[in-house]
Design a protein around this motif. Structure first.
Motif, PDB file in Angstrom:
ATOM      1  N   PHE B  19       0.808  -1.225   0.000  1.00 52.79           N
ATOM      2  CA  PHE B  19       0.000   0.000   0.000  1.00 52.79           C
ATOM      3  C   PHE B  19       0.846   1.283   0.000  1.00 52.79           C
ATOM      4  CE2 PHE B  19      -1.634   3.378   2.770  1.00 52.79           C
ATOM      5  CZ  PHE B  19      -2.672   3.846   1.982  1.00 52.79           C
ATOM      6  N   ALA B  20       1.715   1.398   1.003  1.00 53.20           N
ATOM      7  CA  ALA B  20       2.494   2.643   1.158  1.00 53.20           C
ATOM      8  C   ALA B  20       3.373   2.915  -0.062  1.00 53.20           C
ATOM      9  CB  ALA B  20       3.348   2.559   2.421  1.00 53.20           C
ATOM     10  N   LEU B  21       4.080   1.873  -0.497  1.00 56.41           N
ATOM     11  CA  LEU B  21       4.981   2.064  -1.649  1.00 56.41           C
ATOM     12  C   LEU B  21       4.226   2.378  -2.934  1.00 56.41           C
ATOM     13  CD1 LEU B  21       7.999  -0.384  -1.423  1.00 56.41           C
ATOM     14  CD2 LEU B  21       7.989   2.091  -1.432  1.00 56.41           C
ATOM     15  N   THR B  22       3.036   1.766  -3.073  1.00 57.91           N
ATOM     16  CA  THR B  22       2.237   2.052  -4.278  1.00 57.91           C
ATOM     17  C   THR B  22       1.850   3.529  -4.301  1.00 57.91           C
ATOM     18  OG1 THR B  22       1.359  -0.184  -4.130  1.00 57.91           O
ATOM     19  CG2 THR B  22       0.235   1.301  -5.631  1.00 57.91           C
ATOM     20  N   ILE B  23       1.453   4.043  -3.163  1.00 55.38           N
ATOM     21  CA  ILE B  23       1.077   5.462  -3.074  1.00 55.38           C
ATOM     22  C   ILE B  23       2.298   6.343  -3.369  1.00 55.38           C
ATOM     23  CG2 ILE B  23       0.238   7.299  -1.519  1.00 55.38           C
ATOM     24  CD1 ILE B  23      -1.982   5.285  -2.276  1.00 55.38           C
ATOM     25  N   ILE B  24       3.436   6.003  -2.739  1.00 55.27           N
ATOM     26  CA  ILE B  24       4.672   6.790  -2.924  1.00 55.27           C
ATOM     27  C   ILE B  24       5.081   6.796  -4.400  1.00 55.27           C
ATOM     28  CG2 ILE B  24       7.193   6.719  -2.481  1.00 55.27           C
ATOM     29  CD1 ILE B  24       6.485   5.857   0.411  1.00 55.27           C
ATOM     30  N   TYR B  25       5.109   5.599  -5.004  1.00 56.40           N
ATOM     31  CA  TYR B  25       5.543   5.487  -6.398  1.00 56.40           C
ATOM     32  C   TYR B  25       4.554   6.177  -7.350  1.00 56.40           C
ATOM     33  CZ  TYR B  25       9.592   2.419  -5.838  1.00 56.40           C
ATOM     34  OH  TYR B  25      10.831   1.923  -5.528  1.00 56.40           O
ATOM     35  N   SER B  26       3.268   6.098  -7.035  1.00 57.56           N
ATOM     36  CA  SER B  26       2.266   6.713  -7.914  1.00 57.56           C
ATOM     37  C   SER B  26       2.369   8.232  -7.870  1.00 57.56           C
ATOM     38  CB  SER B  26       0.861   6.297  -7.500  1.00 57.56           C
ATOM     39  OG  SER B  26       0.786   4.914  -7.414  1.00 57.56           O
ATOM     40  N   ILE B  27       2.439   8.784  -6.663  1.00 58.40           N
ATOM     41  CA  ILE B  27       2.525  10.250  -6.540  1.00 58.40           C
ATOM     42  C   ILE B  27       3.797  10.749  -7.210  1.00 58.40           C
ATOM     43  CG2 ILE B  27       2.790  12.159  -4.877  1.00 58.40           C
ATOM     44  CD1 ILE B  27       0.837  10.573  -3.041  1.00 58.40           C
ATOM     45  N   SER B  28       4.907  10.059  -6.930  1.00 63.16           N
ATOM     46  CA  SER B  28       6.182  10.450  -7.550  1.00 63.16           C
ATOM     47  C   SER B  28       6.099  10.300  -9.072  1.00 63.16           C
ATOM     48  CB  SER B  28       7.309   9.584  -6.993  1.00 63.16           C
ATOM     49  OG  SER B  28       8.447   9.725  -7.771  1.00 63.16           O
ATOM     50  N   GLY B  29       5.414   9.252  -9.518  1.00 62.95           N
ATOM     51  CA  GLY B  29       5.252   9.015 -10.958  1.00 62.95           C
ATOM     52  C   GLY B  29       4.569  10.188 -11.648  1.00 62.95           C
ATOM     53  N   ILE B  30       3.511  10.685 -11.021  1.00 65.68           N
ATOM     54  CA  ILE B  30       2.798  11.841 -11.587  1.00 65.68           C
ATOM     55  C   ILE B  30       3.744  13.053 -11.590  1.00 65.68           C
ATOM     56  CG2 ILE B  30       0.841  13.432 -11.275  1.00 65.68           C
ATOM     57  CD1 ILE B  30      -0.633  11.009  -9.908  1.00 65.68           C
ATOM     58  N   VAL B  32       7.114  13.256 -11.594  1.00 65.92           N
ATOM     59  CA  VAL B  32       8.228  13.224 -12.555  1.00 65.92           C
ATOM     60  C   VAL B  32       7.747  13.146 -14.011  1.00 65.92           C
ATOM     61  CG1 VAL B  32       9.957  12.348 -10.930  1.00 65.92           C
ATOM     62  CG2 VAL B  32       8.653  10.731 -12.290  1.00 65.92           C
ATOM     63  N   ASN B  33       6.495  12.718 -14.179  1.00 67.71           N
ATOM     64  CA  ASN B  33       5.899  12.692 -15.516  1.00 67.71           C
ATOM     65  C   ASN B  33       5.851  14.090 -16.129  1.00 67.71           C
ATOM     66  OD1 ASN B  33       5.149  10.405 -16.802  1.00 67.71           O
ATOM     67  ND2 ASN B  33       3.025  10.440 -16.152  1.00 67.71           N
ATOM     68  N   HIS B  34       5.726  15.079 -15.255  1.00 69.27           N
ATOM     69  CA  HIS B  34       5.575  16.467 -15.716  1.00 69.27           C
ATOM     70  C   HIS B  34       6.827  17.296 -15.447  1.00 69.27           C
ATOM     71  CE1 HIS B  34       1.336  15.785 -16.551  1.00 69.27           C
ATOM     72  NE2 HIS B  34       1.384  14.982 -15.507  1.00 69.27           N
ATOM     73  N   SER B  35       7.979  16.618 -15.418  1.00 68.55           N
ATOM     74  CA  SER B  35       9.224  17.332 -15.075  1.00 68.55           C
ATOM     75  C   SER B  35       9.627  18.381 -16.120  1.00 68.55           C
ATOM     76  CB  SER B  35      10.362  16.349 -14.824  1.00 68.55           C
ATOM     77  OG  SER B  35      10.542  15.548 -15.950  1.00 68.55           O
ATOM     78  N   ASP B  36       8.995  18.326 -17.308  1.00 75.70           N
ATOM     79  CA  ASP B  36       9.285  19.368 -18.304  1.00 75.70           C
ATOM     80  C   ASP B  36       8.611  20.685 -17.914  1.00 75.70           C
ATOM     81  OD1 ASP B  36      10.838  17.800 -19.865  1.00 75.70           O
ATOM     82  OD2 ASP B  36       9.297  17.336 -21.350  1.00 75.70           O
ATOM     83  N   ASP B  37       7.562  20.568 -17.135  1.00 79.69           N
ATOM     84  CA  ASP B  37       6.794  21.767 -16.774  1.00 79.69           C
ATOM     85  C   ASP B  37       7.135  22.328 -15.398  1.00 79.69           C
ATOM     86  OD1 ASP B  37       5.278  21.380 -19.168  1.00 79.69           O
ATOM     87  OD2 ASP B  37       4.220  19.780 -18.132  1.00 79.69           O
ATOM     88  N   TRP B  38       7.701  21.492 -14.555  1.00 79.05           N
ATOM     89  CA  TRP B  38       8.039  21.967 -13.204  1.00 79.05           C
ATOM     90  C   TRP B  38       9.156  21.127 -12.635  1.00 79.05           C
ATOM     91  CZ3 TRP B  38       5.292  20.353  -8.200  1.00 79.05           C
ATOM     92  CH2 TRP B  38       5.104  18.979  -8.181  1.00 79.05           C
ATOM     93  N   ASN B  39       9.730  21.635 -11.530  1.00 80.05           N
ATOM     94  CA  ASN B  39      10.771  20.874 -10.861  1.00 80.05           C
ATOM     95  C   ASN B  39      10.107  20.039  -9.768  1.00 80.05           C
ATOM     96  OD1 ASN B  39      12.915  20.049  -9.164  1.00 80.05           O
ATOM     97  ND2 ASN B  39      14.181  21.684  -9.989  1.00 80.05           N
ATOM     98  N   PRO B  40      10.099  18.695  -9.915  1.00 77.83           N
ATOM     99  CA  PRO B  40       9.369  17.873  -8.946  1.00 77.83           C
ATOM    100  C   PRO B  40      10.019  17.801  -7.556  1.00 77.83           C
ATOM    101  CG  PRO B  40      10.470  16.486 -10.567  1.00 77.83           C
ATOM    102  CD  PRO B  40      10.723  17.891 -10.985  1.00 77.83           C
TER     103      PRO B  40
END
Lengths: 147, 184
Positions: B19-30, B32-40
Motif C-alpha cells: 500500500f504505502a509504496l504504491t502510493i509513494i511510487y504513484s505520486i512520484s510518478g505523476i 516526474v511525468n511532468h518534469s518538463d513543466d516543473w521541478n518535482p
C-alpha cells in the motif's frame, strides 16, 4: 515493544553516525590522496585528458532538474569546472550550492558548436566567433564528498 | 485449501504491505511525468533586486559580499562567494543564492525550497539510494506483478475473468498497444 525500541535505537545510532561523518558521500569511495588544483587543470586541460584527478572547490552550480552535474569554483577568480555524472547514478542536491566539495573523476572533453546569433553587419565578426567549434573540458565524476 | 482462497489471501496481504509504496511510487510518478513543466523536487523562486544608484561598489573590494548583503538587508550568514567575472559575484547562503551584476546594478535572489514528501518520494522512486533499496524496489515490483496476476482470479462468476473481467483485461492490454502503435 522491545523490538520496536531496538529498531528505533538502531535508526537513531545510524542517523548519528551518518551526520557525524565528515560530509555527505556521493557515488564511489574517493581513492586518490593528492589533490590537483583546478587552475592547474584549466591551464593545460589537454595534458590531463583521460587522467583521474581529485579536485576541491566550492559548488557554484547544480543541475536543477536531475542533479546530474555540479560546477566547482577554481582556486583563482573567474575559473570553474563542471563535474558531470551519469544521470541517476549520483544525484547532487541543490542545497550543495555554496558548500565545499571534494570530487574524484576523470578529465574528458567534447566539442560543442555554439549557437549562431541572428546578427547585424555590425556584429558579424562576433557571430563568426560564436559559430565556431569549442572544446569543452570537464570531469566525469566518480565519487564526491560535499561538506 | 482451495487455490482461489490462497489467491485471495496473497492478494490481500501483499496489498496491505504494498500500500504505502504504491502510493509513494504513484505520486512520484505523476510528479516526474511532468518534469518538463516543473521541478518535482524543489520550488525555486527568483527575485530581482536593484542596487541603488547612490551606492558605489568596488568589485575589487575584499568585503564586497558583506557590503552587498548590507545593502539588501539580508540577515542570513554567508556560506561562500564566487566571482564569475570582473563584474559579477555570486554569494551563497543556506538555500539562497544572490547573483550580483555590478555593471547592470542588479541582483537576482534565488531561493530554493525542497518539496517536502515529494522529494523523498522521488528519491525512492528513482532509486537514488541504490544499495539495498534496489532489492526492496525489485521485491516491490514483483509484488505488483503478483497483485496484478492474483487480481485476475480473485472472483468467479459473471464479474470474474471468464465474464466481464476478460473484456476489461483486454481493454487494459489494448491501451499500451494502441499508444505503442501511435508513437513507437
Amino acid at each position: 515493544m522491545k523490538i520496536l525500541y531496538k529498531v528505533l535505537t538502531i535508526i537513531f545510532l545510524f542517523t548519528i553516525i551518518n551526520f557525524a561523518s565528515d560530509g555527505k558521500k556521493y557515488g564511489k569511495e574517493i581513492t586518490l590522496k593528492e589533490k590537483t588544483k583546478i587552475s592547474e587543470i584549466l591551464k593545460n586541460p589537454a595534458a590531463f585528458e583521460g587522467k583521474r584527478v581529485l579536485v576541491e572547490g566550492t559548488v557554484i552550480g547544480v543541475c536543477e532538474k536531475r542533479g546530474c552535474w555540479i560546477r566547482l569554483a577554481g582556486d583563482k577568480d573567474y575559473e570553474s569546472i563542471r563535474v558531470k555524472v551519469r544521470d541517476g547514478e549520483i544525484v547532487f542536491p541543490l542545497e550543495a550550492k555554496g558548500k565545499k566539495a571534494l570530487v574524484e573523476g576523470k578529465i574528458y572533453s567534447f566539442v560543442t558548436k555554439a549557437k549562431k546569433k541572428k546578427g547585424t553587419k555590425k556584429d558579424d565578426k562576433e557571430c563568426e566567433i560564436e559559430g565556431t567549434q569549442k572544446r569543452i573540458y570537464q570531469i566525469k565524476g566518480i565519487g564526491a564528498i560535499i561538506k | 485449501m482451495k487455490v482461489r482462497k490462497v489467491i485471495r489471501i496473497l492478494h490481500r496481504d501483499i496489498g496491505y504491505i504494498a500500500f504505502a509504496l504504491t502510493i509513494i511510487y504513484s505520486i512520484s510518478g505523476i510528479a516526474v511525468n511532468h518534469s518538463d513543466d516543473w521541478n518535482p523536487n524543489y520550488s525555486i523562486t527568483k527575485d530581482t533586486l536593484i542596487i541603488p544608484s547612490s551606492i558605489n561598489l568596488q568589485a575589487s573590494s575584499k568585503d564586497l559580499p558583506k557590503k552587498i548583503i548590507e545593502i539588501f538587508q539580508i540577515k542570513d550568514s554567508i556560506k561562500s562567494s564566487f566571482k564569475s567575472s570582473p563584474v559579477t559575484i555570486d554569494i551563497y547562503f543556506n538555500k539562497k543564492t544572490l547573483s550580483v551584476n555590478l555593471k547592470k546594478r542588479i541582483a537576482i535572489l534565488e531561493k530554493v525550497e525542497s518539496r517536502t514528501l515529494l522529494r523523498e518520494s522521488n528519491f525512492l522512486h528513482l532509486n537514488n539510494p541504490k544499495k539495498i533499496w534496489t532489492w526492496v524496489a525489485d521485491i516491490f515490483a514483483v509484488s505488483l506483478i503478483l497483485l496484478a496476476v492474483t487480481g485476475l482470479f480473485m472472483i468467479k462468476g459473471k464479474n470474474g475473468i471468464k465474464g466481464r473481467g476478460k473484456w476489461l483485461t483486454l481493454l487494459g492490454i489494448l491501451i499500451p498497444l494502441f499508444f505503442l502503435y501511435l508513437y513507437f
